[in-house]
Every structure is written in structure tokens, then in C-alpha cells.
Write a protein that holds these residues in place. Structure first.
Motif, PDB file in Angstrom:
ATOM      1  N   LYS A   3      -4.000 -19.957   1.720  1.00 39.66           N
ATOM      2  CA  LYS A   3      -3.626 -18.720   1.041  1.00 39.66           C
ATOM      3  C   LYS A   3      -2.150 -18.473   1.311  1.00 39.66           C
ATOM      4  O   LYS A   3      -1.687 -18.605   2.443  1.00 39.66           O
ATOM      5  N   ALA A   5       1.139 -15.979   1.278  1.00 36.68           N
ATOM      6  CA  ALA A   5       1.629 -14.599   1.275  1.00 36.68           C
ATOM      7  C   ALA A   5       3.150 -14.609   1.274  1.00 36.68           C
ATOM      8  O   ALA A   5       3.769 -15.294   2.090  1.00 36.68           O
ATOM      9  N   TRP A  27      -2.910 -17.079   6.869  1.00 32.63           N
ATOM     10  CA  TRP A  27      -2.067 -17.126   5.682  1.00 32.63           C
ATOM     11  C   TRP A  27      -0.883 -18.069   5.899  1.00 32.63           C
ATOM     12  O   TRP A  27      -0.332 -18.148   6.999  1.00 32.63           O
ATOM     13  N   ASP A  68      -0.701 -15.753  -3.454  1.00 32.36           N
ATOM     14  CA  ASP A  68      -1.934 -14.973  -3.479  1.00 32.36           C
ATOM     15  C   ASP A  68      -1.678 -13.490  -3.258  1.00 32.36           C
ATOM     16  O   ASP A  68      -2.404 -12.649  -3.791  1.00 32.36           O
ATOM     17  N   VAL A  69      -0.671 -13.192  -2.461  1.00 32.11           N
ATOM     18  CA  VAL A  69      -0.329 -11.787  -2.246  1.00 32.11           C
ATOM     19  C   VAL A  69       1.163 -11.651  -1.983  1.00 32.11           C
ATOM     20  O   VAL A  69       1.777 -12.526  -1.369  1.00 32.11           O
ATOM     21  N   VAL A  71       3.616  -8.947  -0.156  1.00 33.01           N
ATOM     22  CA  VAL A  71       3.734  -7.763   0.691  1.00 33.01           C
ATOM     23  C   VAL A  71       5.171  -7.274   0.552  1.00 33.01           C
ATOM     24  O   VAL A  71       6.112  -7.978   0.927  1.00 33.01           O
ATOM     25  N   SER A  93      -2.274 -10.447  -5.901  1.00 39.04           N
ATOM     26  CA  SER A  93      -2.328  -9.016  -5.610  1.00 39.04           C
ATOM     27  C   SER A  93      -1.083  -8.631  -4.825  1.00 39.04           C
ATOM     28  O   SER A  93      -0.291  -9.498  -4.438  1.00 39.04           O
ATOM     29  N   ALA A  94      -0.936  -7.329  -4.585  1.00 33.22           N
ATOM     30  CA  ALA A  94       0.226  -6.853  -3.839  1.00 33.22           C
ATOM     31  C   ALA A  94      -0.198  -5.794  -2.825  1.00 33.22           C
ATOM     32  O   ALA A  94      -1.186  -5.085  -3.017  1.00 33.22           O
ATOM     33  N   VAL A  95       0.571  -5.739  -1.751  1.00 35.60           N
ATOM     34  CA  VAL A  95       0.461  -4.653  -0.778  1.00 35.60           C
ATOM     35  C   VAL A  95       1.870  -4.080  -0.659  1.00 35.60           C
ATOM     36  O   VAL A  95       2.802  -4.799  -0.280  1.00 35.60           O
ATOM     37  N   THR A 153      -2.928  -3.573  -6.641  1.00 34.20           N
ATOM     38  CA  THR A 153      -1.954  -3.205  -5.617  1.00 34.20           C
ATOM     39  C   THR A 153      -2.523  -2.168  -4.668  1.00 34.20           C
ATOM     40  O   THR A 153      -3.014  -1.118  -5.109  1.00 34.20           O
ATOM     41  N   ALA A 211      -4.488  -7.310   2.297  1.00 26.70           N
ATOM     42  CA  ALA A 211      -4.218  -8.624   1.697  1.00 26.70           C
ATOM     43  C   ALA A 211      -5.513  -9.406   1.515  1.00 26.70           C
ATOM     44  O   ALA A 211      -5.664 -10.152   0.531  1.00 26.70           O
ATOM     45  N   PRO A 214      -8.153  -7.398  -2.000  1.00 32.22           N
ATOM     46  CA  PRO A 214      -7.304  -6.814  -3.042  1.00 32.22           C
ATOM     47  C   PRO A 214      -7.985  -5.666  -3.772  1.00 32.22           C
ATOM     48  O   PRO A 214      -9.210  -5.610  -3.903  1.00 32.22           O
TER      49      PRO A 214
END
Length: 339
Positions: A3, A5, A27, A68-69, A71, A93-95, A153, A211, A214
């Protein structure tokens, strides 16, 4: 397959807590910042990426074929949201770090307003615009949350962030007083002000959990406790083994900024963490007092490296107050003793 990030703002206060938390959770982390400096232990397998957030091409290159994400620890306006949304097809996705400063009370006031205790995510927010930090953060949130499934998000809303590696740590207010040998700890409003703290370690834990799960949501991000400024001052001086006479003022500062602190707001500002527990299974990894030694040690070491004095001038700049006007304090103390 690992994954991936991408952490934007990886060498900042939040990023330096989030990167290892994600790496230890399995990650493959791309640590993006304007000035990569090789701070990561080799065993974490972190890949550093040079990134100027204002450069769309650099951001696209950092995302590459896909992550994958993302941040985002530094986004603060609708334009930054649009940058991410343009790459939504390559981001799982997002954080995104927002701020509890987005909240508005029933009179439309932000920080310093009269809020319920504690504040839930159902509390209304300021109107989005480019007017100030809080309203820009609202614009950032709205753009991302309105995108829904296009880019799921999680927006995190911390309050008074604390932990090492910040140029405007509130804790410097009490640490510098000890280093300068100030014998009084003067607190307006009887030191009863409460401004919810958020440890970077707890924020990193929320980032790690979001994370892995999502979704489109806004969540408070806070410590399990919200001590008064009186308790904070005593705890910091206890870490330093420093003794000072506590002087409580029943009301606002009597002269200049005497007794005012970076936590001094008119009404309690405390965040409810029920939603994060429910949605992410969040449990704090530390409390305010437990986290202090690392913060205080870092501040002291930095002050020594920077030759003492006001080693962190941005604290005053951020608040527009001279928190270390000792001459005015001494005048007030002298007047007090002569009564």
C-alpha cells in the motif's frame, strides 16, 4: 502489493509523527516536502520526494501512477482541494488536516466564542472564503467533502497541536519562563481557560486509522483530556523540575498582556471524540501530561542551540502579543506588593 501513502508536508510537525506511524503499519511511504532532509530511519523504508505544494506538476509527479492514500498536512484552502481533486483518478483516498478553528458558535463567532462542552462535529462551521485561516480551512473541507466518492476524504480537525518540531509551540510560553528564571507564574482568569490540546502522536494515530478505513467524513482530533492553563503551566514546570509562585488574577490581564497565555480564550473549547471512536476505533496513544517530556526536552535543546533568548519568536508573531514583556510584569508585581 504494498500500500502506498504519499504524505505532503512530511518534515513538518504533523508529518514527522505521521510518516513513521504509517510506515510501521505496513505502508510504503513517500515523504514529500520542500526540503527533504533524510530524517527517517533506514528500517522504515521511507522514500523522500521533493515537492513544492504550489507546483501542480510536482504534485502530479509525486502521485505518479497512483497512490492508495494522500495525507495532506499542509493544505489550507479551496485551491489545494482542487489540486487533489484533479488527481482523484490516481488517488484511492485522502486524509486532510483541517482545524477545529472552523467551528462557529450560535452568534457566528469562531475561537473564543461560546461553544457547548464538548463540541461535536454537528456544530456549525464558519462560512467558507479567503478571509482568514479558519474560513480557508472551511473552504478546503467543503470542496473535498462535497466530492464524495470521487475522492473519499477524512478531514481531521485538531485544536491546540502540541509535540516537538514546531516553531510556535504554545509550551514555549512556560518553558522560556523557567529558562529565564522568572519566579512567578502569572495567570489571568484564575488560569481556568481550557483550549483543547491535540498531541501529534494522537493525530498520527487518527491518520493511520483513517488511511486504513477510507470514507468521506469530518472528525475531531484531540487528546483524551483538556487541562486548564493552570494545570498546563504546573505540568510543564514539573517536567523541568522548576518551582515558581503561582499568581492568579481574577479576571482579564490587569496591565498589557500580564497573565495572558497562548491558551487564553474567553470560553472553554473542548472537542468530543465519540465520532472518531465510533467510526475509526480510535483510542488515544497518549495524554497531555504524558506527552510533555518529549516536547519540553525538544524545546530546551533547541533553545540551547539557538543561544537562548526568544528562540521561538513565531509564537509572539502568531498571536500578535508579546508574551514575554517582563518589564510590564515586574511593574504590575511591584504595584501588587505595595498595596
Amino acid at each position: 502489493m504494498d500500500k502506498i501513502a504519499l504524505v505532503i508536508g512530511a518534515t513538518g510537525q504533523i508529518g514527522q509523527a505521521a510518516v513513521p506511524a504509517l510506515a510501521r503499519d505496513g505502508w510504503e511511504v513517500r515523504a514529500a516536502s520542500r526540503h527533504p532532509d533524510g530524517v527517517w530511519p533506514a528500517e522504515l523504508g521511507v522514500r523522500e520526494v521533493r515537492l513544492d505544494r504550489g507546483d501542480d506538476a510536482q504534485l502530479a509527479a509525486a502521485v505518479g501512477d497512483g497512490v492508495d492514500v494522500v495525507v495532506d498536512a499542509v493544505g489550507y484552502n479551496a485551491g489545494h482541494a482542487e489540486q487533489l481533486l484533479k488527481l482523484a483518478g490516481r488517488i484511492g483516498s485522502a486524509v486532510v488536516i483541517s482545524s477545529a478553528a472552523v467551528y462557529a458558535d450560535t452568534a457566528g463567532r469562531g475561537l473564543g466564542g461560546d461553544f457547548p462542552v464538548p463540541i461535536t462535529e454537528a456544530q456549525s462551521t464558519m462560512a467558507p472564503d479567503d478571509g482568514d485561516y479558519a474560513t480557508r480551512k472551511v473552504a478546503l473541507e467543503r470542496a473535498l467533502l462535497d466530492a464524495g466518492d470521487a475522492l473519499p476524504t477524512t478531514v481531521l480537525r485538531p485544536a491546540a497541536i502540541h509535540g516537538p518540531r514546531s516553531e510556535f509551540l504554545r509550551e514555549w510560553y512556560f518553558v522560556r519562563r523557567a529558562l529565564d528564571g522568572r519566579r512567578h507564574r502569572i495567570l489571568a482568569h484564575n488560569g481556568e481557560n481550557r483550549f483543547q490540546p491535540t498531541a501529534t502522536a494522537n493525530l498520527a494515530e487518527l491518520i493511520r486509522l483513517a488511511a486504513a478505513k477510507p470514507g468521506s467524513r469530518a472528525l475531531n482530533a484531540a487528546d483524551p483530556d483538556a487541562p486548564t492553563v493552570r494545570e498546563i503551566g504546573a505540568a510543564i514546570h514539573a517536567v523541568l523540575g522548576y518551582e515558581a509562585e503561582e499568581v492568579l488574577i481574577d479576571g482579564p490581564p490587569p496591565m498589557g498582556a500580564v497573565g495572558e497565555t497562548p491558551w487564553s480564550i474567553a470560553h472553554p473549547f473542548v472537542l468530543d471524540m465519540s465520532a472518531a471512536r465510533r467510526e475509526l476505533g480510535y483510542a488515544p496513544v497518549t495524554g497531555y501530561t504524558e506527552s510533555l517530556p518529549a516536547t519540553v526536552d525538544w524545546l530546551v535543546s533547541q533553545a540551547r542551540e539557538r543561544q537562548g533568548g526568544d528562540a521561538f519568536p513565531r509564537l509572539n508573531e502568531l498571536h500578535g502579543v508579546d508574551f514575554f514583556d517582563y518589564a510590564t510584569e515586574d511593574d504590575w508585581l511591584a504595584q501588587r506588593s505595595n498595596r
